[in-house]
Every structure is written in C-alpha cells, then in structure tokens.
Enzyme design. Structure first.
Site, PDB file in Angstrom:
ATOM      1  N   GLU A   1       1.712   1.832  -3.547  1.00  0.00           N
ATOM      2  CA  GLU A   1       0.469   2.264  -4.205  1.00  0.00           C
ATOM      3  C   GLU A   1       0.126   3.710  -3.863  1.00  0.00           C
ATOM      4  O   GLU A   1      -0.358   4.467  -4.710  1.00  0.00           O
ATOM      5  CB  GLU A   1      -0.680   1.336  -3.787  1.00  0.00           C
ATOM      6  CG  GLU A   1      -0.503  -0.068  -4.333  1.00  0.00           C
ATOM      7  CD  GLU A   1      -1.533  -1.039  -3.802  1.00  0.00           C
ATOM      8  OE1 GLU A   1      -1.776  -1.042  -2.572  1.00  0.00           O
ATOM      9  OE2 GLU A   1      -2.101  -1.792  -4.592  1.00  0.00           O
TER      10      GLU A   1
ATOM     11  N   GLY B   1       0.810  -1.215   0.000  1.00  0.00           N
ATOM     12  CA  GLY B   1       0.000   0.000   0.000  1.00  0.00           C
ATOM     13  C   GLY B   1       0.843   1.265   0.000  1.00  0.00           C
ATOM     14  O   GLY B   1       0.382   2.325  -0.427  1.00  0.00           O
TER      15      GLY B   1
HETATM   16  N1  CAA Z   1       2.036  -3.866   9.025  1.00  0.00           N
HETATM   17  C1  CAA Z   1       2.152  -3.842  10.369  1.00  0.00           C
HETATM   18  N2  CAA Z   1       3.323  -3.716  11.011  1.00  0.00           N
HETATM   19  C2  CAA Z   1       4.428  -3.596  10.261  1.00  0.00           C
HETATM   20  C3  CAA Z   1       4.391  -3.605   8.860  1.00  0.00           C
HETATM   21  C4  CAA Z   1       3.114  -3.735   8.229  1.00  0.00           C
HETATM   22  N3  CAA Z   1       2.976  -3.708   6.903  1.00  0.00           N
HETATM   23  N4  CAA Z   1       5.655  -3.481   8.390  1.00  0.00           N
HETATM   24  C5  CAA Z   1       6.445  -3.376   9.470  1.00  0.00           C
HETATM   25  N5  CAA Z   1       5.719  -3.448  10.593  1.00  0.00           N
HETATM   26  C6  CAA Z   1       6.179  -3.386  11.983  1.00  0.00           C
HETATM   27  C7  CAA Z   1       6.846  -4.706  12.389  1.00  0.00           C
HETATM   28  O1  CAA Z   1       5.883  -5.645  12.789  1.00  0.00           O
HETATM   29  C8  CAA Z   1       7.743  -4.243  13.508  1.00  0.00           C
HETATM   30  O2  CAA Z   1       6.954  -4.061  14.658  1.00  0.00           O
HETATM   31  P1  CAA Z   1       7.451  -4.663  16.102  1.00  0.00           P
HETATM   32  O3  CAA Z   1       8.680  -3.857  16.399  1.00  0.00           O
HETATM   33  O4  CAA Z   1       6.299  -4.357  16.997  1.00  0.00           O
HETATM   34  O5  CAA Z   1       7.725  -6.102  15.888  1.00  0.00           O
HETATM   35  C9  CAA Z   1       8.192  -2.863  13.074  1.00  0.00           C
HETATM   36  O6  CAA Z   1       7.222  -2.432  12.106  1.00  0.00           O
HETATM   37  C10 CAA Z   1       9.548  -2.848  12.403  1.00  0.00           C
HETATM   38  O7  CAA Z   1       9.528  -3.792  11.347  1.00  0.00           O
HETATM   39  P2  CAA Z   1      10.666  -4.899  11.123  1.00  0.00           P
HETATM   40  O8  CAA Z   1      11.243  -5.321  12.441  1.00  0.00           O
HETATM   41  O9  CAA Z   1      10.107  -5.976  10.258  1.00  0.00           O
HETATM   42  O10 CAA Z   1      11.760  -4.034  10.324  1.00  0.00           O
HETATM   43  P3  CAA Z   1      12.855  -4.553   9.306  1.00  0.00           P
HETATM   44  O11 CAA Z   1      13.720  -3.374   9.048  1.00  0.00           O
HETATM   45  O12 CAA Z   1      13.494  -5.801   9.794  1.00  0.00           O
HETATM   46  O13 CAA Z   1      12.061  -4.930   7.968  1.00  0.00           O
HETATM   47  C11 CAA Z   1      10.441  -4.575   6.201  1.00  0.00           C
HETATM   48  C12 CAA Z   1      11.433  -3.939   7.231  1.00  0.00           C
HETATM   49  C13 CAA Z   1      11.243  -5.343   5.161  1.00  0.00           C
HETATM   50  C14 CAA Z   1       9.696  -3.417   5.555  1.00  0.00           C
HETATM   51  C15 CAA Z   1       9.485  -5.520   6.931  1.00  0.00           C
HETATM   52  O14 CAA Z   1       8.934  -4.856   8.042  1.00  0.00           O
HETATM   53  C16 CAA Z   1       8.327  -5.995   6.080  1.00  0.00           C
HETATM   54  O15 CAA Z   1       8.517  -6.858   5.236  1.00  0.00           O
HETATM   55  N6  CAA Z   1       7.101  -5.434   6.280  1.00  0.00           N
HETATM   56  C17 CAA Z   1       5.911  -5.855   5.599  1.00  0.00           C
HETATM   57  C18 CAA Z   1       5.894  -5.357   4.175  1.00  0.00           C
HETATM   58  C19 CAA Z   1       4.667  -5.833   3.449  1.00  0.00           C
HETATM   59  O16 CAA Z   1       4.444  -7.017   3.293  1.00  0.00           O
HETATM   60  N7  CAA Z   1       3.844  -4.890   2.982  1.00  0.00           N
HETATM   61  C20 CAA Z   1       2.628  -5.181   2.267  1.00  0.00           C
HETATM   62  C21 CAA Z   1       1.485  -5.162   3.202  1.00  0.00           C
HETATM   63  S1  CAA Z   1      -0.006  -5.702   2.426  1.00  0.00           S
HETATM   64  C22 CAA Z   1      -0.607  -4.407   1.587  1.00  0.00           C
HETATM   65  O17 CAA Z   1      -0.061  -3.330   1.587  1.00  0.00           O
HETATM   66  C23 CAA Z   1      -1.911  -4.698   0.882  1.00  0.00           C
HETATM   67  C24 CAA Z   1      -2.494  -3.581   0.093  1.00  0.00           C
HETATM   68  O18 CAA Z   1      -2.042  -3.266  -0.972  1.00  0.00           O
HETATM   69  C25 CAA Z   1      -3.723  -2.944   0.554  1.00  0.00           C
END
Ligand code: CAA
Length: 264
Positions: free
Chosen positions: A118, A115
């Site tokens: 997007e 998102g």
């Molecule tokens: N939703 C909720 N929480 C999230 C998040 C998300 N999309 N991305 C990161 N966070 C949170 C983590 O859970 C973490 O929280 P805690 O400290 O409470 O555990 C905090 O943010 C820091 O994140 P990381 O420890 O994972 O940080 P990192 O530097 O190791 O990794 C990252 C960074 C690669 C961005 C990884 O966080 C990640 O892969 N995030 C998810 C990305 C993703 O899949 N996005 C797509 C979501 S679906 C979507 O967007 C659908 C749509 O189109 C409508």
C-alpha cells in the site's frame, strides 16, 4: 550521485537529500521494515519535512535492496482494539503520506506486503527490482487491507487480479507486476536506486509549478468522474499560462535552446 549533503535524524528511517532529490530509507531491517507506529510516524514526518523544503523537488522511498516492507507491524497490532488511540494516530500519520505534493518514487526490492504494498501504491511511480514481490496477504490474519490495498490495487491491476491477491493473499512477482502495470519497470537489484535517482533527477529538472499541477491532476482522476476531472485539468492548464516558466519553456523551444526554469 556524490556524498549526501543533508541528513535528518530519525530512529526508524534514514532521511537524506542531495540537491533536489531526497531519499528516505525505511530502517528496521531485523523486522523486515515492518511498519510500526514509530516507523510510520518517522516516515510521515520526514516526507512532510521534505515536502516543505524548497530545495527538494522529488522524493524516493525505499527499503533498501533486501526488503521494501513486510506490512504493518503484526506484533504491535496483535493486542490492539479498533478504537485504540495508537491505531488512529498511526493512520493519521499514514494518511499524511497520501497528501505529499511533490512527486514520490517508490524503489521496491524484496517483499512489499500488506501496508508495504500500500505504501508503494501511495507513491507516484514504482520502480521494482527483480526480487520484488508485491501482495496483500492481510486475509491470512483475519483482516483486509486498510490503507488503500483494495482501492488503489483494483484501479492499478483491475478487479479480477486484485480479487485474487486480496482473497487468496498471494503476492505478485516483479515480472507479473510489470505486466499488470502495478510497477513502472523492473531492473536488477544493484541498479534499483540508480534507476530511481535517474528518474527523480529527470523530474527534478522540469518546471516545478507544472510538475505540481500535473501530479495533482493525475491524482484527481482517481476521485472524480471524467467531466469533473477534465474541468480540473483545464483550469490547471490555463493557470500555468500565468507562470514565467511557461513563457520561458515555449520561448526556449522556439529559440532552439535549453530552457532556464525559475520555479515561478
Ligand atoms: N510485523 C512484525 N514483524 C514482522 C513482520 C510484520 N509484518 N514481518 C516480518 N516480521 C519479523 C518476523 O517476526 C521476524 O522477526 P523475529 O526474527 O524476531 O522472529 C523477522 O521479521 C523476519 O521475518 P521471517 O522470519 O518471517 O522472515 P521470512 O523470510 O521467513 O518470511 C515474510 C518473510 C514472508 C515476509 C514473512 O515475514 C511474513 O509473512 N510477514 C508478514 C507479512 C504480512 O502478513 N503482512 C501484512 C501485515 S498486515 C497489514 O499490513 C495491514 C495493513 O494494511 C494496515
């Protein structure tokens, strides 16, 4: 730019304006600006408020220097069903962002995923920092992009690169995004907001009616066949001949002076 003159109160975004430029900063740094229901609602309401505000000419949406947005809030989505009222509501607020009539510049640094990517693509111009990473990793979660990631991305980078991003879930570096035309330009992190503001000020100085019509006409091209788009463009072009700013712009050119636009 000097001190911000106006600041609106929102829990999940910082909304500020100075003169004609408004900056909205996503503000959930601990969650990497994950786009929760509340954040999307705040962002949407702030953008709509600035869209109605006659003083504001251009908006900048940013997440700050570290991260743009890591996508929809996965914690929030994990237990939701397809017809959950909050999902529908969230999408309603989200879709309103696509309807903003003023130019919107995304200033993207760090992750812009799902998102987040997007959201950047819903903006009209994307300025990226060298650390930007743009991607659509939804496939890793068993879903696909839901707010334009398969459509706007494909239009921006072409079918084959879009397929790679959406099927393999791999993000693009800033340099690659620039090469593929997904971002306008890449600047060092510390210059990101400055560059976005400089672009915003340039647009803010242009005659407002022409800017509005130009944005509308460019966006129209994504939804229409060429003939219909050309017809739309021609009507807007003629309509602008009725504006005072058009007369002033042409007169000033001929008199070799700076135009004074009135927004009429
Ligand atoms: N939703 C909720 N929480 C999230 C998040 C998300 N999309 N991305 C990161 N966070 C949170 C983590 O859970 C973490 O929280 P805690 O400290 O409470 O555990 C905090 O943010 C820091 O994140 P990381 O420890 O994972 O940080 P990192 O530097 O190791 O990794 C990252 C960074 C690669 C961005 C990884 O966080 C990640 O892969 N995030 C998810 C990305 C993703 O899949 N996005 C797509 C979501 S679906 C979507 O967007 C659908 C749509 O189109 C409508």
């Amino acid at each position: 730019m000097g001190k911000w003159s106006i600041r609106m109160d929102f829990a999940n975004v910082i909304a500020e304006k100075e003169g004609p430029v408004a900056v909205i900063t996503l503000n959930r740094p601990q969650q990497l600006n994950a786009l929760s229901y509340d954040l999307v609602k705040d962002l949407s309401l702030a953008m709509q408020a600035f869209d109605q505000d006659d003083q504001v000419r251009v908006m900048i949406v940013t997440g700050g220097e570290k991260v743009f947005a890591a996508g929809a809030d996965i914690k929030e989505m994990a237990d939701q069903g397809p017809f959950d009222e909050r999902i529908q509501e969230r999408l309603k607020y989200r879709d309103r962002i696509n309807k903003i009539s003023k130019p919107v510049i995304a200033a993207v640094s760090g992750f812009a995923l799902g998102g987040g990517c997007e959201l950047a693509m819903s903006c009209d111009i994307i300025i990226a920092s060298e650390t930007a990473r743009l991607g659509q990793p939804e496939v890793n979660l068993g879903i696909i992009p839901g707010s334009g990631g398969t459509q706007r991305l494909t239009r921006a980078v072409g079918k084959y690169r879009a397929m790679e991003m959406v099927l393999a879930g791999e993000a693009m570096s800033a340099a690659e995004a620039e090469r593929f035309g997904l971002v306008n330009r890449v600047v060092p992190v510390e210059l990101l907001l400055e560059e976005a503001k400089s672009m915003a000020k340039k647009i803010a100085a242009k005659p407002v009616l022409a800017v509005k019509a130009a944005k509308e006409a460019v966006l129209k091209s994504a939804n229409t066949a060429l003939d219909e788009g050309l017809e739309f463009e021609r009507k807007s072009f003629y309509m602008l001949f009725a504006s005072e700013d058009r007369k002033e712009g042409m007169k000033a050119f001929l008199e070799k002076r700076k135009p004074e636009f009135k927004g009429k």
